[in-house]
Design a protein around this motif. Sequence first.
Motif, PDB file in Angstrom:
ATOM      1  N   HIS A  64       0.841  -1.192   0.000  1.00  0.00           N
ATOM      2  CA  HIS A  64       0.000   0.000   0.000  1.00  0.00           C
ATOM      3  C   HIS A  64       0.877   1.244   0.000  1.00  0.00           C
ATOM      4  O   HIS A  64       1.692   1.435   0.880  1.00  0.00           O
ATOM      5  N   GLN A  65       0.719   2.057  -1.016  1.00  0.00           N
ATOM      6  CA  GLN A  65       1.411   3.339  -1.064  1.00  0.00           C
ATOM      7  C   GLN A  65       0.497   4.388  -0.449  1.00  0.00           C
ATOM      8  O   GLN A  65      -0.673   4.472  -0.816  1.00  0.00           O
ATOM      9  N   PRO A  66       1.001   5.191   0.481  1.00  0.00           N
ATOM     10  CA  PRO A  66       0.140   6.233   1.035  1.00  0.00           C
ATOM     11  C   PRO A  66      -0.227   7.241  -0.050  1.00  0.00           C
ATOM     12  O   PRO A  66       0.553   7.508  -0.960  1.00  0.00           O
ATOM     13  N   ALA A  67      -1.431   7.740   0.046  1.00  0.00           N
ATOM     14  CA  ALA A  67      -1.887   8.719  -0.929  1.00  0.00           C
ATOM     15  C   ALA A  67      -1.057   9.989  -0.788  1.00  0.00           C
ATOM     16  O   ALA A  67      -0.707  10.383   0.326  1.00  0.00           O
ATOM     17  N   PRO A  68      -0.734  10.621  -1.901  1.00  0.00           N
ATOM     18  CA  PRO A  68       0.031  11.864  -1.797  1.00  0.00           C
ATOM     19  C   PRO A  68      -0.824  12.936  -1.128  1.00  0.00           C
ATOM     20  O   PRO A  68      -2.056  12.900  -1.204  1.00  0.00           O
ATOM     21  N   HIS A 115      -5.730  16.578   5.588  1.00  0.00           N
ATOM     22  CA  HIS A 115      -5.699  15.725   4.399  1.00  0.00           C
ATOM     23  C   HIS A 115      -6.845  14.722   4.416  1.00  0.00           C
ATOM     24  O   HIS A 115      -7.480  14.472   3.383  1.00  0.00           O
ATOM     25  N   GLU A 116      -7.111  14.144   5.588  1.00  0.00           N
ATOM     26  CA  GLU A 116      -8.203  13.168   5.702  1.00  0.00           C
ATOM     27  C   GLU A 116      -9.554  13.823   5.430  1.00  0.00           C
ATOM     28  O   GLU A 116     -10.418  13.230   4.773  1.00  0.00           O
ATOM     29  N   ARG A 146      -9.900  14.288   1.726  1.00  0.00           N
ATOM     30  CA  ARG A 146     -10.155  13.005   1.052  1.00  0.00           C
ATOM     31  C   ARG A 146     -11.585  12.518   1.296  1.00  0.00           C
ATOM     32  O   ARG A 146     -12.242  12.016   0.381  1.00  0.00           O
ATOM     33  N   THR A 190      -2.232  15.703   8.877  1.00  0.00           N
ATOM     34  CA  THR A 190      -3.024  14.531   8.511  1.00  0.00           C
ATOM     35  C   THR A 190      -4.534  14.753   8.655  1.00  0.00           C
ATOM     36  O   THR A 190      -5.291  14.370   7.758  1.00  0.00           O
ATOM     37  N   THR A 223     -14.000  14.754  -0.680  1.00  0.00           N
ATOM     38  CA  THR A 223     -13.846  14.495  -2.114  1.00  0.00           C
ATOM     39  C   THR A 223     -14.556  13.195  -2.475  1.00  0.00           C
ATOM     40  O   THR A 223     -15.260  13.118  -3.487  1.00  0.00           O
ATOM     41  N   PRO A 226      -2.862  16.293  -0.504  1.00  0.00           N
ATOM     42  CA  PRO A 226      -3.596  17.150  -1.433  1.00  0.00           C
ATOM     43  C   PRO A 226      -2.825  18.445  -1.677  1.00  0.00           C
ATOM     44  O   PRO A 226      -1.973  18.845  -0.885  1.00  0.00           O
TER      45      PRO A 226
END
Length: 99
Positions: A7-11, A59-60, A63, A56, A66, A13
């Motif tokens: 799992h790659q963390p989402a970049p 960002h959460e 996300r 964080t 969105t 925003p």
Amino acid sequence: MSAQPVHQPAPPPSPAAAAQLRRRIAAHDRAEMWMPAFERDWGHALETARQTFDLTPLHETIREWTGRLDTAPAVAAFLAGGMDTSDGVPLEDVLGTRG
């Protein structure tokens, strides 16, 4: 075979993501209900980020909102199709609780 993370963390925003998201919410037909909820979530995330020096929560929040806006047409189509939603799963069970 090389080892790659599963799992790659989402970049993160972009810096303008919150303003763009706010414009999307304002243009939505449910803006009257969603804008106060977004403002509440964003204010809580800002305060948490200020206290913890961690972006964080911001960002959460971006996300999550969105995702809500991106899935709103599919949800509206599902409900307009007359599907039975009585066996639905509470949103908190899917997204988790904010706290």
